[in-house]
Design an enzyme around this catalytic site. Structure first.
Site, PDB file in Angstrom:
ATOM      1  N   THR A 150       0.823  -1.219   0.000  1.00  0.00           N
ATOM      2  CA  THR A 150       0.000   0.000   0.000  1.00  0.00           C
ATOM      3  C   THR A 150       0.856   1.268   0.000  1.00  0.00           C
ATOM      4  OG1 THR A 150      -1.520   1.292   1.382  1.00  0.00           O
ATOM      5  CG2 THR A 150      -0.126  -0.256   2.533  1.00  0.00           C
ATOM      6  N   ASP A 151       0.301   2.321  -0.577  1.00  0.00           N
ATOM      7  CA  ASP A 151       0.987   3.621  -0.543  1.00  0.00           C
ATOM      8  C   ASP A 151       1.008   4.208   0.865  1.00  0.00           C
ATOM      9  OD1 ASP A 151      -1.709   4.324  -0.303  1.00  0.00           O
ATOM     10  OD2 ASP A 151      -1.714   5.710  -2.011  1.00  0.00           O
ATOM     11  N   GLU A 152       0.208   3.650   1.776  1.00  0.00           N
ATOM     12  CA  GLU A 152       0.132   4.221   3.127  1.00  0.00           C
ATOM     13  C   GLU A 152       1.435   4.054   3.898  1.00  0.00           C
ATOM     14  OE1 GLU A 152      -3.597   3.770   5.137  1.00  0.00           O
ATOM     15  OE2 GLU A 152      -4.665   3.555   3.249  1.00  0.00           O
ATOM     16  N   TYR A 168      -2.239   0.043  10.949  1.00  0.00           N
ATOM     17  CA  TYR A 168      -2.348  -0.723   9.692  1.00  0.00           C
ATOM     18  C   TYR A 168      -1.128  -0.465   8.808  1.00  0.00           C
ATOM     19  CZ  TYR A 168      -3.364  -1.261   4.744  1.00  0.00           C
ATOM     20  OH  TYR A 168      -3.248  -1.543   3.417  1.00  0.00           O
ATOM     21  N   LYS A 170       1.980  -2.982   7.479  1.00  0.00           N
ATOM     22  CA  LYS A 170       2.312  -3.225   6.064  1.00  0.00           C
ATOM     23  C   LYS A 170       3.763  -2.811   5.772  1.00  0.00           C
ATOM     24  CE  LYS A 170      -0.087  -4.530   3.119  1.00  0.00           C
ATOM     25  NZ  LYS A 170      -0.263  -5.941   2.637  1.00  0.00           N
TER      26      LYS A 170
HETATM   27  P1  TYD Z   1     -10.725   4.473   3.553  1.00  0.00           P
HETATM   28  O1  TYD Z   1     -11.619   3.891   2.520  1.00  0.00           O
HETATM   29  O2  TYD Z   1     -10.874   3.988   4.956  1.00  0.00           O
HETATM   30  O3  TYD Z   1      -9.249   4.291   3.010  1.00  0.00           O
HETATM   31  P2  TYD Z   1      -7.835   4.849   3.616  1.00  0.00           P
HETATM   32  O4  TYD Z   1      -8.069   5.382   4.964  1.00  0.00           O
HETATM   33  O5  TYD Z   1      -7.031   3.611   3.669  1.00  0.00           O
HETATM   34  O6  TYD Z   1      -7.366   5.864   2.642  1.00  0.00           O
HETATM   35  O7  TYD Z   1     -10.919   6.046   3.582  1.00  0.00           O
HETATM   36  C1  TYD Z   1     -10.723   6.856   2.446  1.00  0.00           C
HETATM   37  C2  TYD Z   1     -10.835   8.293   2.885  1.00  0.00           C
HETATM   38  O8  TYD Z   1     -12.182   8.531   3.347  1.00  0.00           O
HETATM   39  C3  TYD Z   1      -9.947   8.617   4.062  1.00  0.00           C
HETATM   40  O9  TYD Z   1      -9.438   9.944   3.935  1.00  0.00           O
HETATM   41  C4  TYD Z   1     -10.857   8.516   5.262  1.00  0.00           C
HETATM   42  C5  TYD Z   1     -12.191   8.963   4.706  1.00  0.00           C
HETATM   43  N1  TYD Z   1     -13.370   8.348   5.359  1.00  0.00           N
HETATM   44  C6  TYD Z   1     -14.421   9.152   5.797  1.00  0.00           C
HETATM   45  O10 TYD Z   1     -14.390  10.399   5.657  1.00  0.00           O
HETATM   46  N2  TYD Z   1     -15.508   8.545   6.380  1.00  0.00           N
HETATM   47  C7  TYD Z   1     -15.585   7.179   6.546  1.00  0.00           C
HETATM   48  O11 TYD Z   1     -16.592   6.687   7.120  1.00  0.00           O
HETATM   49  C8  TYD Z   1     -14.499   6.381   6.090  1.00  0.00           C
HETATM   50  C9  TYD Z   1     -14.537   4.895   6.253  1.00  0.00           C
HETATM   51  C10 TYD Z   1     -13.411   7.007   5.486  1.00  0.00           C
END
Ligand code: TYD
Length: 340
Positions: free
Chosen positions: A123-125, A147, A151
């Site tokens: 992941t890019d994270e 998380y 990774k």
């Molecule tokens: P997510 O799908 O959890 O992926 P990641 O955190 O791995 O990037 O979230 C994508 C983006 O959306 C992230 O900036 C967090 C935001 N988000 C919300 O605003 N509300 C939510 O309920 C969730 C799950 C994520």
């Protein structure tokens, strides 16, 4: 080619298996998957078990199960992982066990079985938040969530096995995926399924967090390319075609679904919420990759898929585990369940 795929009942793994078998009529896939909450046999319901495809239920942290499943494999594509950042904030233990110990068990088996190629799906994270510019494969890792830290640890383990033991492994680092079969706890499928049910989407913080959206079938194409042409010991970023903040994403989905602004509810921010991810994909392009899917078209396709597959996602959202997770999530952040 005989492929061992781990985590093939999950979102990206199942899309990859379907893509790979369709494109390679002589290929065989063994899918080692424990079927945790996010693993769903319905994701591969169209694939009958037979000579070309077999699901083996097993834990990647169990050396005996892994060793058996890897017998006869030419290559491994390793997807199995706990992936949801919010869950890792509530409890990181499963992330360490599966993402780190599970990867180590797989690497040891791959050495013993002398597999010809090991693709570690990452992941890019792991780069952490980048205020400006693009993350390159050689950049320092600065994971911010448990998380992402798990990774990053797995990436470093894979690297150590290539350097120390000569394992022919490659690492990929993808940006945010979207598409059919994504478990509805992630932002995009949560938004779509909440809106299909007339419920609001909980937007974290100011909604200015930037993600780079990658359609899952482009990811599958990129992984196949890396599997065939990637150089052992190398890392390949796999970015998307559409970078936007969460407000921009909401606008794009609202436009496709015809939903009003009242179905967005701002909630307190995720702790440690990364502001921006952005990838330099020059190495992947040099291997010959170009995207096949346009963001808007892929988003429409995804919304239509969720509209047409209510029997797939409704039971997931009704399940006790899903509800218990949101209760825990919102008890901690809001002092009570809301917005779901
Ligand atoms: P997510 O799908 O959890 O992926 P990641 O955190 O791995 O990037 O979230 C994508 C983006 O959306 C992230 O900036 C967090 C935001 N988000 C919300 O605003 N509300 C939510 O309920 C969730 C799950 C994520």
């Amino acid at each position: 080619m005989r492929l061992l795929v781990t985590g093939g009942l999950g979102f990206i793994g199942s899309n990859f298996i379907r893509h790979f078998l369709a494109r390679n009529p002589a290929a065989r896939v063994v899918n080692l998957d424990l079927r945790t909450y996010a693993g769903n046999p319905a994701n591969l319901a169209g694939l009958a078990a037979g000579r070309r495809y077999r699901w083996v239920r097993g834990d990647i942290a169990d050396p005996a199960a892994v060793d058996r499943a890897m017998k006869g494999a030419d290559a491994v594509v390793h997807f199995a992982a706990e992936t949801h950042v919010d869950r890792s904030i509530l409890d990181a233990s499963a992330f360490l066990r599966t993402n780190v110990v599970g990867t180590q068990v797989l690497l040891d088996a791959a050495l013993r079985r002398r597999v010809g190629r090991f693709v570690h799906v990452g992941t890019d994270e792991v780069y952490g938040s980048v205020a400006r510019g693009l993350s390159r494969e050689g950049d320092v890792l600065a994971p911010n969530s448990p998380y992402a830290a798990s990774k990053a640890a797995a990436d470093l383990l894979v690297r150590s096995y290539t350097v120390t033991h000569g394992l022919p492994a490659v690492i990929t680092r993808a940006s945010n995926n979207f598409g059919p079969y994504q478990y509805p706890e992630k932002a995009l499928p949560l938004m779509i399924t909440n809106w299909l049910g007339g419920r609001p989407f909980p937007l974290y913080g100011d909604g200015r967090n930037v993600r780079d959206w990658l359609f899952v079938l482009d990811h599958a194409r990129a992984l196949e390319l890396v599997l065939r042409k990637g150089r052992p010991g190398e890392i390949y970023n796999i970015g998307g075609t559409h970078s936007c903040d969460n407000r921009g994403l909401i606008d794009a989905v609202r436009c496709v679904m015809g939903v009003g602004p009242e179905l967005v509810r701002r909630v307190p921010d995720r702790p440690g919420h990364d502001r921006r991810y952005a990838l330099d994909c020059g190495k992947l392009k040099a291997l010959g990759f170009s995207h096949a899917y346009d963001f808007k078209a892929a988003l429409r396709l995804t919304v239509e898929w969720y509209r047409a597959h209510e029997p797939w996602w409704r039971p997931l959202k009704a399940a006790g585990g899903y509800r218990a997770y949101y209760r825990a999530q919102y008890a901690r952040r809001l002092g009570g369940p809301r917005g779901r």
